[in-house]
Write a protein that holds these residues in place. Structure first.
Motif, PDB file in Angstrom:
ATOM      1  N   GLY A 198       0.809  -1.208   0.000  1.00  0.00           N
ATOM      2  CA  GLY A 198       0.000   0.000   0.000  1.00  0.00           C
ATOM      3  C   GLY A 198       0.845   1.261   0.000  1.00  0.00           C
ATOM      4  O   GLY A 198       0.502   2.258  -0.643  1.00  0.00           O
ATOM      5  N   ARG A 199       1.960   1.223   0.706  1.00  0.00           N
ATOM      6  CA  ARG A 199       2.851   2.379   0.743  1.00  0.00           C
ATOM      7  C   ARG A 199       3.604   2.568  -0.571  1.00  0.00           C
ATOM      8  O   ARG A 199       3.870   3.691  -0.999  1.00  0.00           O
ATOM      9  N   LEU A 200       3.945   1.441  -1.214  1.00  0.00           N
ATOM     10  CA  LEU A 200       4.796   1.515  -2.398  1.00  0.00           C
ATOM     11  C   LEU A 200       4.040   1.684  -3.711  1.00  0.00           C
ATOM     12  O   LEU A 200       4.623   2.152  -4.695  1.00  0.00           O
ATOM     13  N   LEU A 201       2.777   1.300  -3.752  1.00  0.00           N
ATOM     14  CA  LEU A 201       2.040   1.417  -5.013  1.00  0.00           C
ATOM     15  C   LEU A 201       2.122   2.816  -5.620  1.00  0.00           C
ATOM     16  O   LEU A 201       2.368   2.950  -6.832  1.00  0.00           O
ATOM     17  N   PRO A 202       1.917   3.896  -4.848  1.00  0.00           N
ATOM     18  CA  PRO A 202       2.012   5.223  -5.459  1.00  0.00           C
ATOM     19  C   PRO A 202       3.398   5.547  -5.991  1.00  0.00           C
ATOM     20  O   PRO A 202       3.550   6.454  -6.820  1.00  0.00           O
ATOM     21  N   VAL A 203       4.424   4.822  -5.527  1.00  0.00           N
ATOM     22  CA  VAL A 203       5.799   5.084  -5.950  1.00  0.00           C
ATOM     23  C   VAL A 203       6.170   4.290  -7.196  1.00  0.00           C
ATOM     24  O   VAL A 203       6.868   4.784  -8.082  1.00  0.00           O
ATOM     25  N   VAL A 204       5.698   3.044  -7.277  1.00  0.00           N
ATOM     26  CA  VAL A 204       6.165   2.165  -8.352  1.00  0.00           C
ATOM     27  C   VAL A 204       5.308   2.230  -9.609  1.00  0.00           C
ATOM     28  O   VAL A 204       5.793   1.908 -10.704  1.00  0.00           O
ATOM     29  N   ILE A 205       4.038   2.642  -9.473  1.00  0.00           N
ATOM     30  CA  ILE A 205       3.190   2.742 -10.654  1.00  0.00           C
ATOM     31  C   ILE A 205       3.796   3.740 -11.638  1.00  0.00           C
ATOM     32  O   ILE A 205       4.142   4.862 -11.271  1.00  0.00           O
ATOM     33  N   GLY A 206       3.964   3.315 -12.865  1.00  0.00           N
ATOM     34  CA  GLY A 206       4.509   4.194 -13.892  1.00  0.00           C
ATOM     35  C   GLY A 206       6.015   4.164 -14.032  1.00  0.00           C
ATOM     36  O   GLY A 206       6.566   4.829 -14.916  1.00  0.00           O
TER      37      GLY A 206
ATOM     38  N   ASN B  44       9.787  10.983   6.852  1.00  0.00           N
ATOM     39  CA  ASN B  44       9.097  11.433   5.656  1.00  0.00           C
ATOM     40  C   ASN B  44       9.209  10.321   4.611  1.00  0.00           C
ATOM     41  O   ASN B  44      10.132  10.295   3.808  1.00  0.00           O
ATOM     42  N   PHE B  45       8.255   9.384   4.662  1.00  0.00           N
ATOM     43  CA  PHE B  45       8.317   8.217   3.784  1.00  0.00           C
ATOM     44  C   PHE B  45       8.160   8.603   2.319  1.00  0.00           C
ATOM     45  O   PHE B  45       8.603   7.870   1.433  1.00  0.00           O
ATOM     46  N   VAL B  46       7.534   9.746   2.050  1.00  0.00           N
ATOM     47  CA  VAL B  46       7.323  10.166   0.665  1.00  0.00           C
ATOM     48  C   VAL B  46       8.659  10.399  -0.023  1.00  0.00           C
ATOM     49  O   VAL B  46       8.948   9.825  -1.082  1.00  0.00           O
ATOM     50  N   THR B  47       9.502  11.239   0.571  1.00  0.00           N
ATOM     51  CA  THR B  47      10.797  11.534  -0.047  1.00  0.00           C
ATOM     52  C   THR B  47      11.737  10.330   0.036  1.00  0.00           C
ATOM     53  O   THR B  47      12.526  10.085  -0.878  1.00  0.00           O
ATOM     54  N   SER B  48      11.648   9.554   1.127  1.00  0.00           N
ATOM     55  CA  SER B  48      12.514   8.387   1.283  1.00  0.00           C
ATOM     56  C   SER B  48      12.219   7.339   0.218  1.00  0.00           C
ATOM     57  O   SER B  48      13.134   6.828  -0.450  1.00  0.00           O
ATOM     58  N   ASP B  49      10.939   6.997   0.039  1.00  0.00           N
ATOM     59  CA  ASP B  49      10.580   5.984  -0.957  1.00  0.00           C
ATOM     60  C   ASP B  49      10.897   6.452  -2.370  1.00  0.00           C
ATOM     61  O   ASP B  49      11.342   5.664  -3.220  1.00  0.00           O
ATOM     62  N   ASP B  50      10.661   7.730  -2.650  1.00  0.00           N
ATOM     63  CA  ASP B  50      11.007   8.254  -3.970  1.00  0.00           C
ATOM     64  C   ASP B  50      12.504   8.121  -4.234  1.00  0.00           C
ATOM     65  O   ASP B  50      12.929   7.753  -5.334  1.00  0.00           O
ATOM     66  N   CYS B  51      13.319   8.423  -3.212  1.00  0.00           N
ATOM     67  CA  CYS B  51      14.769   8.306  -3.350  1.00  0.00           C
ATOM     68  C   CYS B  51      15.186   6.869  -3.620  1.00  0.00           C
ATOM     69  O   CYS B  51      15.986   6.595  -4.531  1.00  0.00           O
TER      70      CYS B  51
END
Length: 355
Positions: free
Chosen positions: A160-168, A329-336
């Protein structure tokens, strides 16, 4: 930022994640009212996730599936913020986690994105469940990443946390839980993770030469052992062996009474020697709730540089909330992390002299 109000939801993922990141970076310090404020923030983000879910349903009814997909991804981001803020012993904790898991299931069922429940066969222990999301690139052989949840999380929560990061991003992901990898492996998690690699290699849409692995929390140490064990791994996000070194150095120093300076020299040499065992690029994520401290990660990077070994280091933004706990800040961490994986796995097919 006004934490007591929230703008109307619009289903734009980049905007939703930017708002989440700004909120996490701006958590106020303790002002004597943080208990109530914390509950308000959890409620606000949970309601925001519900609003995004409602928007996704409206778009599905209009057959606007791309817009519905983006709204669902916004919902998952909002629910993850709420989950990060809620206390583990709070009565709302289970409810927020359930929203994440339900969001993952509805995301796949309603929109046709092939979030598959798959079974990985483990000879001694039968089968265990994993979640698989293909890259969505028909006719192309794409990279893939094995993602192992932290010791505190289910596989569905990490997905659930990673789907917004990996899609696309043009990569497939296979998500497994720490509990399955640790408890079913009889002390050999590397063997079990190699079965996950075998599963991905057999998928026609996966390029078996471009499979990476990512370990969250304590799973970073499991991934280190696996990346050293399986020479097929193309990139690894792990702890670089730090957890084992800290344990070993503490035990050796206690048993032998070696002077701190001499012990430091020995450990530095061991760090560099161990780093040479990796056959792939590695990224060490330090700080926060993970197993790697910033000081140990910096020492590892320095030792590797001295030995002419390349190692990448990432340090997520950590906010000490007014309620006395660190919030990443999981948003910036996961994006990185996934930008790094995307870069390394894209380049994995190039000749080594070009890397």
């Amino acid at each position: 930022m006004d934490f007591g109000a929230w703008p109307p939801v619009r289903g734009h993922l980049a905007s939703a994640r930017r708002s989440a990141s700004i909120f996490l970076d701006s958590l106020p310090s303790d002002d004597g009212r943080t208990g109530t404020a914390r509950q308000n923030w959890v409620a606000t983000w949970a309601k925001t996730g519900d609003a995004y879910s409602g928007l996704a349903d409206l778009n599905i009814n209009k057959r606007a599936f791309d817009e519905a997909t983006e709204a669902w991804l916004c919902a998952l981001t909002a629910f993850e913020v709420a989950r990060r803020l809620v206390a583990d012993d709070d009565a709302d904790s289970a409810g927020v986690s359930a929203k994440v898991e339900a969001g993952v299931q509805r995301f796949g069922l309603a929109l046709g994105h092939q979030v598959e429940n798959v079974q990985i066969t483990c000879c001694d222990e039968g089968e265990f469940q994993a979640y698989y999301l293909p890259a969505g690139c028909p006719g192309l052989s794409a990279p893939a990443v094995i993602c192992v949840s932290s010791e505190e999380e289910k596989g569905a929560t990490l997905l659930g946390r990673l789907l917004p990061v990996v899609i696309g991003r043009g990569m497939s992901v296979l998500v497994v839980s720490h509990a399955d990898v640790h408890n079913r492996s009889h002390g050999r998690p590397a063997v079990l993770l190699s079965l996950c690699f075998d599963y991905l290699s057999a998928r026609p849409e996966v390029d078996s030469s471009r499979i990476g692995v990512y370990g969250d929390g304590l799973s970073a140490a499991l991934v280190t052992d696996y990346a050293m064990y399986d020479r097929r791994v193309a990139a690894a996000v792990c702890d670089g062996g730090i957890l084992n070194w800290v344990r070993t150095s503490t035990s050796v120093g206690w048993m032998t009474g070696i002077a701190d300076g001499a012990a430091t020299d020995v450990i530095s040499a061991c760090r560099a020697r161990s780093a040479r065992q990796f056959n792939c690029p590695i990224l060490v994520v330090a700080g926060g709730r993970g197993v790697v401290s910033v000081s140990e990660a910096v020492k590892l990077q320095a030792d590797c540089m001295a030995a002419c070994i390349h190692l990448d280091l990432a340090m997520p933004q950590i906010i000490r909330g007014g309620f006395g706990e660190e919030v990443e800040n999981f948003v910036t961490s996961d994006d990185c992390v996934f930008r790094w994986l995307e870069n390394k796995l894209t380049r994995a097919t190039a000749p080594r002299w070009m890397l």
